[in-house]
Design an enzyme around this catalytic site. Structure first.
Site, PDB file in Angstrom:
ATOM      1  N   VAL A 146       4.204   1.191   1.840  1.00  0.00           N
ATOM      2  CA  VAL A 146       4.255  -0.139   2.835  1.00  0.00           C
ATOM      3  C   VAL A 146       4.622  -1.330   1.835  1.00  0.00           C
ATOM      4  CG1 VAL A 146       3.101  -1.536   4.451  1.00  0.00           C
ATOM      5  CG2 VAL A 146       2.642   1.031   4.513  1.00  0.00           C
ATOM      6  N   ALA A 157       0.705  -1.067   0.082  1.00  0.00           N
ATOM      7  CA  ALA A 157       0.019   0.061  -0.200  1.00  0.00           C
ATOM      8  C   ALA A 157       0.769   1.270   0.136  1.00  0.00           C
ATOM      9  CB  ALA A 157      -1.059  -0.053   1.216  1.00  0.00           C
ATOM     10  N   ALA A 213       4.327   7.634   2.659  1.00  0.00           N
ATOM     11  CA  ALA A 213       5.079   6.570   2.979  1.00  0.00           C
ATOM     12  C   ALA A 213       4.641   5.558   1.758  1.00  0.00           C
ATOM     13  CB  ALA A 213       5.079   6.148   4.277  1.00  0.00           C
ATOM     14  N   ASP A 266      -8.136   8.690  10.923  1.00  0.00           N
ATOM     15  CA  ASP A 266      -8.351   7.739   9.728  1.00  0.00           C
ATOM     16  C   ASP A 266      -9.044   6.819   9.917  1.00  0.00           C
ATOM     17  OD1 ASP A 266      -8.447   7.571   7.218  1.00  0.00           O
ATOM     18  OD2 ASP A 266      -6.285   7.058   6.642  1.00  0.00           O
ATOM     19  N   GLY A 300       0.179   9.249   1.846  1.00  0.00           N
ATOM     20  CA  GLY A 300       0.611  10.438   1.339  1.00  0.00           C
ATOM     21  C   GLY A 300       2.078  10.552   1.545  1.00  0.00           C
ATOM     22  N   LYS A 332       7.119  -0.157   6.345  1.00  0.00           N
ATOM     23  CA  LYS A 332       6.513   1.069   6.010  1.00  0.00           C
ATOM     24  C   LYS A 332       7.850   1.890   5.825  1.00  0.00           C
ATOM     25  CE  LYS A 332       2.961   4.323   7.052  1.00  0.00           C
ATOM     26  NZ  LYS A 332       1.700   4.636   8.091  1.00  0.00           N
TER      27      LYS A 332
END
Length: 222
Positions: free
Chosen positions: A33, A26, A31, A137, A29, A48
């Site tokens: 992963v 993934a 980083a 989030d 904004g 990450k």
């Protein structure tokens, strides 16, 4: 003509310290992963890594995430396995789960399973709030599923340490973000709003449509 190399994207089998990159999982904004392999411990991890930026803000944001996550010790919050600088880049390793709640919700859950998930998610968020952390989030993608149906809340990348209501730039995820948070005023209630939508989707199978009017979309499936 030579093509420019994107220094933010690591290739499979590339090595950084003790980690071998296996693939991308993934990105956020600030980083990326990766699925990686810890060659010392002999276990797969989620790794990450901040994007490369001239101003160093991506690394600063990930450092903030590390410090906030380190405050939270709870069975349903994903802990950090390791954080270190390798070749000038911050690497943060987490245990690698089986899938996210978003992935799991692609098929209908048994009511008993959904209730067990709800209990775990609410426990994680309540604990974070007791530690004065606003996640900012809350969404299905940020709950990671491990064996034996254990869920862990992850990704405190835009989280805030707070007292009351905080003025912050509009952030969060469309579909789950609270209206006041989208306008730049977030509080613990913003997380509660987002959690309510996560639970609604889990039990109803879909999100209600904004502006919310009764009966809500999917209410007939509850």
């Amino acid at each position: 003509m030579t093509q420019a190399v994107n220094v933010n994207v690591l290739r499979p089998r590339q090595r950084l310290g003790k980690y071998r990159i296996d693939g991308r999982l993934a990105e956020s904004g600030y980083a990326h992963v990766y699925r990686a392999y810890d060659t010392v411990e002999g276990v797969p991890v989620a790794l990450k890594i901040p994007t490369v930026s001239a101003d160093g803000l991506s690394t600063d944001e990930l450092c903030k995430e590390v410090r906030i996550t380190a405050r939270l010790v709870h069975e349903h919050i994903l802990p950090i396995k390791n954080a270190e600088f390798v070749e000038g880049r911050l690497l943060v390793a987490y245990a690698l789960g089986e899938q996210s709640l978003a992935d799991r919700l692609r098929s209908r859950l048994a009511i008993r399973t959904a209730l067990a998930y709800a209990d775990q998610m609410l426990a994680a968020l309540a604990y974070a709030h007791r530690r004065r952390v606003i996640h900012c989030d809350v969404k299905p993608e940020n709950f990671i599923l491990f064996e034996n149906d254990v869920l862990k809340l992850s990704d405190f990348g835009i989280a805030r340490l707070a007292r009351g209501t905080l003025p912050v730039s509009g952030s969060g995820t469309v579909g789950y973000v609270a209206p006041e948070q989208a306008l730049g005023r977030t509080s613990f209630r913003s997380d509660v709003f987002s959690m309510g939508l996560v639970l609604y989707k889990m039990f109803a199978g879909r999100l209600p449509e904004w502006p919310y009017e009764w009966p809500l979309t999917g209410f007939d499936r509850l």
